[in-house]
Scaffold this motif. Sequence first.
Motif, PDB file in Angstrom:
ATOM      1  N   THR A   1       0.900  -1.241   0.076  1.00  9.25           N
ATOM      2  CA  THR A   1      -0.038   0.070   0.185  1.00  9.25           C
ATOM      3  C   THR A   1       0.652   1.031  -0.085  1.00  9.25           C
ATOM      4  O   THR A   1       0.495   2.167  -0.594  1.00  9.25           O
ATOM      5  N   SER A   2       1.962   1.309   0.747  1.00  8.51           N
ATOM      6  CA  SER A   2       2.841   2.584   1.039  1.00  8.51           C
ATOM      7  C   SER A   2       3.399   2.699  -0.304  1.00  8.51           C
ATOM      8  O   SER A   2       3.792   3.617  -0.855  1.00  8.51           O
ATOM      9  N   ALA A   3       3.884   1.562  -1.147  1.00 12.18           N
ATOM     10  CA  ALA A   3       4.527   1.616  -2.285  1.00 12.18           C
ATOM     11  C   ALA A   3       3.797   2.300  -3.634  1.00 12.18           C
ATOM     12  O   ALA A   3       4.053   2.969  -4.445  1.00 12.18           O
ATOM     13  N   VAL A   4       2.223   2.325  -3.468  1.00  8.77           N
ATOM     14  CA  VAL A   4       1.116   2.633  -4.304  1.00  8.77           C
ATOM     15  C   VAL A   4       0.664   4.247  -3.822  1.00  8.77           C
ATOM     16  O   VAL A   4       1.022   4.787  -4.960  1.00  8.77           O
ATOM     17  N   TRP A   5       0.544   4.148  -2.630  1.00  6.73           N
ATOM     18  CA  TRP A   5      -0.107   5.334  -2.132  1.00  6.73           C
ATOM     19  C   TRP A   5       0.583   6.290  -1.096  1.00  6.73           C
ATOM     20  O   TRP A   5       0.280   7.317  -0.690  1.00  6.73           O
ATOM     21  N   GLY A   6       1.785   5.541  -0.434  1.00  2.84           N
ATOM     22  CA  GLY A   6       2.394   6.276   0.741  1.00  2.84           C
ATOM     23  C   GLY A   6       3.155   7.402   0.339  1.00  2.84           C
ATOM     24  O   GLY A   6       3.574   7.848  -0.633  1.00  2.84           O
ATOM     25  N   PHE A   7       3.655   7.991   1.523  1.00  2.20           N
ATOM     26  CA  PHE A   7       4.506   8.976   1.643  1.00  2.20           C
ATOM     27  C   PHE A   7       4.164  10.274   1.113  1.00  2.20           C
ATOM     28  O   PHE A   7       4.845  11.138   0.667  1.00  2.20           O
ATOM     29  N   THR A   8       2.920  10.629   1.256  1.00  2.00           N
ATOM     30  CA  THR A   8       2.225  11.788   0.743  1.00  2.00           C
ATOM     31  C   THR A   8       2.823  13.091   1.321  1.00  2.00           C
ATOM     32  O   THR A   8       2.779  14.022   0.940  1.00  2.00           O
ATOM     33  N   TYR A   9       3.418  12.960   2.728  1.00  2.00           N
ATOM     34  CA  TYR A   9       4.013  13.769   3.708  1.00  2.00           C
ATOM     35  C   TYR A   9       5.517  14.503   2.916  1.00  2.00           C
ATOM     36  O   TYR A   9       5.860  15.350   3.318  1.00  2.00           O
ATOM     37  N   ILE A  10       6.046  13.662   1.929  1.00  2.07           N
ATOM     38  CA  ILE A  10       7.170  14.029   1.485  1.00  2.07           C
ATOM     39  C   ILE A  10       6.781  14.848   0.168  1.00  2.07           C
ATOM     40  O   ILE A  10       6.239  14.395  -0.753  1.00  2.07           O
ATOM     41  N   THR A  11       7.323  16.101   0.108  1.00  2.00           N
ATOM     42  CA  THR A  11       7.135  16.916  -1.024  1.00  2.00           C
ATOM     43  C   THR A  11       8.025  16.770  -2.296  1.00  2.00           C
ATOM     44  O   THR A  11       7.571  16.919  -3.560  1.00  2.00           O
ATOM     45  N   ASP A  12       9.160  16.080  -2.061  1.00  2.00           N
ATOM     46  CA  ASP A  12      10.156  16.311  -3.043  1.00  2.00           C
ATOM     47  C   ASP A  12       9.622  14.851  -3.818  1.00  2.00           C
ATOM     48  O   ASP A  12       9.804  13.659  -3.364  1.00  2.00           O
ATOM     49  N   GLU A  13       9.239  14.593  -5.016  1.00  2.00           N
ATOM     50  CA  GLU A  13       8.845  13.762  -6.085  1.00  2.00           C
ATOM     51  C   GLU A  13       9.850  12.519  -6.157  1.00  2.00           C
ATOM     52  O   GLU A  13       9.314  11.328  -6.015  1.00  2.00           O
ATOM     53  N   LYS A  14      11.020  13.011  -6.199  1.00  2.00           N
ATOM     54  CA  LYS A  14      11.986  11.880  -6.625  1.00  2.00           C
ATOM     55  C   LYS A  14      12.356  11.130  -5.480  1.00  2.00           C
ATOM     56  O   LYS A  14      12.188   9.729  -5.257  1.00  2.00           O
ATOM     57  N   LYS A  15      12.315  11.908  -4.152  1.00  2.00           N
ATOM     58  CA  LYS A  15      12.348  11.035  -2.882  1.00  2.00           C
ATOM     59  C   LYS A  15      11.280  10.517  -2.447  1.00  2.00           C
ATOM     60  O   LYS A  15      11.401   9.342  -1.994  1.00  2.00           O
ATOM     61  N   ARG A  16       9.886  10.781  -2.894  1.00  2.00           N
ATOM     62  CA  ARG A  16       8.780  10.114  -2.494  1.00  2.00           C
ATOM     63  C   ARG A  16       8.921   8.840  -3.469  1.00  2.00           C
ATOM     64  O   ARG A  16       8.439   7.688  -2.937  1.00  2.00           O
ATOM     65  N   LEU A  17       9.143   8.945  -4.653  1.00  2.00           N
ATOM     66  CA  LEU A  17       9.283   7.771  -5.632  1.00  2.00           C
ATOM     67  C   LEU A  17      10.317   6.676  -5.102  1.00  2.00           C
ATOM     68  O   LEU A  17       9.851   5.391  -5.186  1.00  2.00           O
ATOM     69  N   MET A  18      11.485   6.979  -4.633  1.00  2.00           N
ATOM     70  CA  MET A  18      12.251   6.030  -4.320  1.00  2.00           C
ATOM     71  C   MET A  18      11.997   5.497  -3.009  1.00  2.00           C
ATOM     72  O   MET A  18      12.086   4.376  -2.906  1.00  2.00           O
ATOM     73  N   LYS A  19      11.295   6.143  -2.140  1.00  2.00           N
ATOM     74  CA  LYS A  19      10.645   5.558  -0.921  1.00  2.00           C
ATOM     75  C   LYS A  19       9.706   4.504  -1.220  1.00  2.00           C
ATOM     76  O   LYS A  19       9.691   3.288  -0.557  1.00  2.00           O
ATOM     77  N   ARG A  20       8.760   4.874  -2.386  1.00  2.00           N
ATOM     78  CA  ARG A  20       7.854   3.775  -2.680  1.00  2.00           C
ATOM     79  C   ARG A  20       8.431   2.585  -3.383  1.00  2.00           C
ATOM     80  O   ARG A  20       7.940   1.423  -3.143  1.00  2.00           O
ATOM     81  N   LEU A  21       9.625   2.919  -3.994  1.00  2.00           N
ATOM     82  CA  LEU A  21      10.203   1.684  -4.686  1.00  2.00           C
ATOM     83  C   LEU A  21      10.806   0.666  -3.593  1.00  2.00           C
ATOM     84  O   LEU A  21      10.840  -0.428  -3.690  1.00  2.00           O
ATOM     85  N   VAL A  22      11.542   1.257  -2.745  1.00  2.00           N
ATOM     86  CA  VAL A  22      11.948   0.589  -1.627  1.00  2.00           C
ATOM     87  C   VAL A  22      10.982  -0.130  -0.730  1.00  2.00           C
ATOM     88  O   VAL A  22      11.210  -1.122  -0.463  1.00  2.00           O
ATOM     89  N   ASN A  23       9.560   0.460  -0.575  1.00  2.00           N
ATOM     90  CA  ASN A  23       8.643  -0.212  -0.009  1.00  2.00           C
ATOM     91  C   ASN A  23       8.071  -1.538  -0.792  1.00  2.00           C
ATOM     92  O   ASN A  23       7.783  -2.391  -0.338  1.00  2.00           O
ATOM     93  N   ALA A  24       8.193  -1.221  -2.128  1.00  2.00           N
ATOM     94  CA  ALA A  24       7.589  -2.349  -3.119  1.00  2.00           C
ATOM     95  C   ALA A  24       8.643  -3.494  -2.905  1.00  2.00           C
ATOM     96  O   ALA A  24       8.329  -4.625  -2.920  1.00  2.00           O
ATOM     97  N   GLY A  25       9.978  -3.254  -2.894  1.00  2.00           N
ATOM     98  CA  GLY A  25      10.913  -4.170  -2.636  1.00  2.00           C
ATOM     99  C   GLY A  25      11.037  -5.020  -1.534  1.00  2.00           C
ATOM    100  O   GLY A  25      11.017  -6.030  -1.119  1.00  2.00           O
ATOM    101  N   GLN A  26      10.559  -4.082  -0.204  1.00  2.00           N
ATOM    102  CA  GLN A  26      10.412  -4.736   1.044  1.00  2.00           C
ATOM    103  C   GLN A  26       9.125  -5.521   1.049  1.00  2.00           C
ATOM    104  O   GLN A  26       9.189  -6.695   1.719  1.00  2.00           O
ATOM    105  N   ALA A  27       8.163  -5.490   0.208  1.00  2.00           N
ATOM    106  CA  ALA A  27       6.926  -6.009   0.313  1.00  2.00           C
ATOM    107  C   ALA A  27       7.315  -7.485  -0.388  1.00  2.00           C
ATOM    108  O   ALA A  27       6.837  -8.541  -0.067  1.00  2.00           O
ATOM    109  N   VAL A  28       8.159  -7.557  -1.513  1.00  2.00           N
ATOM    110  CA  VAL A  28       8.671  -8.678  -1.929  1.00  2.00           C
ATOM    111  C   VAL A  28       9.119  -9.543  -0.973  1.00  2.00           C
ATOM    112  O   VAL A  28       9.057 -10.891  -0.840  1.00  2.00           O
TER     113      VAL A  28
END
Length: 273
Positions: free
Chosen positions: A89-116
Amino acid sequence: MHDAAPADRSPRQIARSEPIKKGARVGIAANGVLHLLIAWLAIQVALGGGGGKANQSGALTAIAAEPFGKVLLWVLFLGFVCVVLWRATSAVWGFTYITDEKKRLMKRLVNAGQAVIYAALAALTATTAVRGASSGTGGSKATAGLLGLPGGQVLVAVVGIGVVIGGGVMIYNGWKKKFMEDQDLTGADQHARRVDERTGQIGYIAKGIAIGVLGILIVTAAVRFDPQQANGLDSALRTLGQQPFGMFLLIAVAIGIAAYGIFCFLDAKYHRV
């Protein structure tokens, strides 16, 4: 038109429900239990004891051998499944509190990896609960399968380099205390903050070292065309133990992994979920 919106939101609502959030915290704490067991097994290896494999499968097998061990394994399994739902869920919708788009994308990718990763851990836990033990040979089997493909040596080498980089990133995140960015320590007292910070730093760096060694072993497996070189975390820790002053080096890394386990208990309480 109006019915589509609630249906579209339902997976997000379920994954962000209180039961799933609490289950995710159980899963994070369960990861702490596994790391404490891995550390204990690694110390046994360092001191020349037989013991089991110093990795997740060895730790789960140790739990299965205890009274009510299988019941505990199923509890851990449910916790890991909740972590998978939360991370996905965090990989798809999370980290909305982060304003930097690149940083938010990286966080979401890390969470996708953690889900796996947690999905694999959940599968391993269920398998161990059913069978009572795990062979723990998945690493070498997976490497052998990749080596058998056209261009397999290059592919395995690339995977190994990626694992080395991952270990380096974990060491960097530990040194810079990046892990605290995903925590809410508002209600924590000064002592809890210090313990969280120090165990996180030591744990991330120690685990990063072990992962880096594993990556080197994977690259070695590609160069030598020998999948047995890359048999998971256990091989990495045993390789550390075979170096000059290896016993002391392995014990130091084991203590660091134990620190990571303690950090997981704190993270289970303070992580943003």
